[in-house]
Design a protein around this motif. Structure first.
Motif, short mmCIF file in Angstrom:
data_model
loop_
_atom_site.label_atom_id
_atom_site.label_comp_id
_atom_site.label_asym_id
_atom_site.label_seq_id
_atom_site.Cartn_x
_atom_site.Cartn_y
_atom_site.Cartn_z
N ASN A 131 0.88 -1.18 0.00
CA ASN A 131 0.00 0.00 0.00
C ASN A 131 0.91 1.22 0.00
N LYS B 164 0.12 4.25 -0.33
CA LYS B 164 -0.54 5.44 0.23
C LYS B 164 -0.30 6.65 -0.70
N HIS C 2 -9.62 0.91 4.49
CA HIS C 2 -8.37 1.07 5.24
C HIS C 2 -8.64 1.97 6.46
N GLU D 48 -5.71 -5.55 10.18
CA GLU D 48 -4.69 -4.55 10.50
C GLU D 48 -5.02 -3.88 11.83
N ALA E 248 -0.85 -0.79 15.18
CA ALA E 248 0.38 -1.35 14.60
C ALA E 248 0.70 -0.73 13.24
N ILE E 249 -0.16 0.17 12.73
CA ILE E 249 0.05 0.71 11.38
C ILE E 249 0.97 1.92 11.43
N GLY E 250 2.12 1.76 10.81
CA GLY E 250 3.07 2.87 10.69
C GLY E 250 3.73 3.25 12.00
N GLY F 201 0.48 -4.32 9.47
CA GLY F 201 0.86 -3.45 10.60
C GLY F 201 2.34 -3.57 10.87
N SER F 202 3.12 -2.62 10.28
CA SER F 202 4.58 -2.58 10.48
C SER F 202 5.27 -3.90 10.11
N LEU G 268 -0.43 -7.11 4.19
CA LEU G 268 -0.63 -5.80 3.56
C LEU G 268 0.45 -4.91 4.17
N GLY H 68 2.65 -1.34 4.31
CA GLY H 68 2.70 0.08 4.00
C GLY H 68 4.12 0.54 3.78
N GLY H 69 4.72 1.13 4.81
CA GLY H 69 6.04 1.75 4.70
C GLY H 69 7.10 0.91 4.00
C1 PEP Z 1 -0.92 -0.13 5.92
O1 PEP Z 1 -0.94 1.04 5.61
O2 PEP Z 1 -1.82 -0.87 5.52
C2 PEP Z 1 0.17 -0.63 6.74
C3 PEP Z 1 0.10 -1.84 7.21
O3 PEP Z 1 1.23 0.25 6.98
P1 PEP Z 1 2.64 -0.10 7.68
O4 PEP Z 1 3.13 -1.39 7.07
O5 PEP Z 1 3.51 1.06 7.38
O6 PEP Z 1 2.35 -0.27 9.14
#
Ligand code: PEP
Length: 247
Positions: free
Chosen positions: A9, A11, A93, A165, A169-171, A210-211, A230, A232-233
């Motif tokens: 993702n 973003k 999301h 998610e 834990a996200i970001g 989540g991270s 899934l 993100g970063g």
């Molecule tokens: C996300 O945005 O779905 C996500 C899991 O982000 P991150 O991996 O950065 O925590």
């Protein structure tokens, strides 16, 4: 046997040139992976990514609106996404739920529309830290799953991917652990079994998000109920994303 699916993702990151270059490198480096790999890019890059003609990597969007067309300034329809070569779309999301105040009813309309035009929704569910501390995790994810999937037919449910998610834990660098995430995901699958029957529930892929990083992906992937991630970063950097795909 469910094919694992790892989706990035991106973003609101990457201009078109950066997106194309990252997708090109990723496509080469994961070509031999047995995992299904998806990049969910900003709208502005989607047609260029399709034109690039990636072989292994599939293309997804991060949002859409449920109407077919009309006076919805600033919105993008499911048909438009399908037209530019998207196969997946992230829906619900936590950033859409929190910042843009999307509720389960709206998300459900989007899920139904995506399926109608042949897009595969990645439906995100997850609890806040306060909900977790109050022992409400299971109630929250069961409710979001049930409401988000209302009206989906048992035949189409296998087209849906669910991403569990935990919002805390996200970001943040915080992650759930494999065992806890597996338990929550098992409760999501039990919900699917109640709604769509056990045989269909067994076909649905449920990701953790989540991270996730190259250093912790294996802990999640070794769990029996977890079918991918899934990301993100870490999906913004080719080395990290490849490290995750090749867990
Ligand atoms: C996300 O945005 O779905 C996500 C899991 O982000 P991150 O991996 O950065 O925590």
């Amino acid at each position: 046997m469910r094919t694992p699916i790892i989706a990035g993702n991106w973003k609101m990151h990457k201009n078109v040139g950066e997106a194309v270059e990252l997708a090109r490198q990723l496509d080469e480096m994961v070509a031999d992976s047995a995992v299904e790999v998806v990049i969910c890019a900003p709208f502005t890059s989607l047609s260029s990514l399709s034109a690039l003609g990636v072989n292994k990597v599939k293309i997804g969007a991060q949002n859409m609106y449920f109407a077919e067309a009309g006076a919805f300034t600033g919105e993008i329809s499911a048909t438009m996404l399908e037209d530019v070569g998207c196969e997946y779309v992230i829906l619900g999301h936590s950033e859409r739920r929190e910042i843009f105040k999307e509720d389960d009813e709206l998300i459900n309309k989007k899920v139904l529309k995506a399926l109608e035009v042949g897009l595969k929704p990645i439906l995100c569910v997850g609890e806040t830290l306060a909900q977790r501390k109050a022992g409400e995790t299971e109630n929250v994810v069961v409710s979001q799953t049930t409401k988000g999937l209302a009206g989906v037919s048992p035949e189409l449910i296998e087209q849906v991917v669910i991403a569990y998610e935990p919002i805390w834990a996200i970001g943040t660098g915080e992650t759930s652990n494999g065992k806890d995430a597996n338990e929550v995901i098992a409760s999501i699958r039990q919900t699917l079994a109640k709604l769509f029957g056990d045989e269909q529930a067994q076909k649905v892929r449920i990701q953790y998000g989540g991270s996730v990083k190259p250093g912790n992906i294996a802990e999640f992937m070794e769990q029996p109920e977890i079918d991918g991630a899934l990301v993100g970063g870490a999906s913004l950097n080719v080395k990290d994303f490849v490290g995750i795909v090749k867990y």
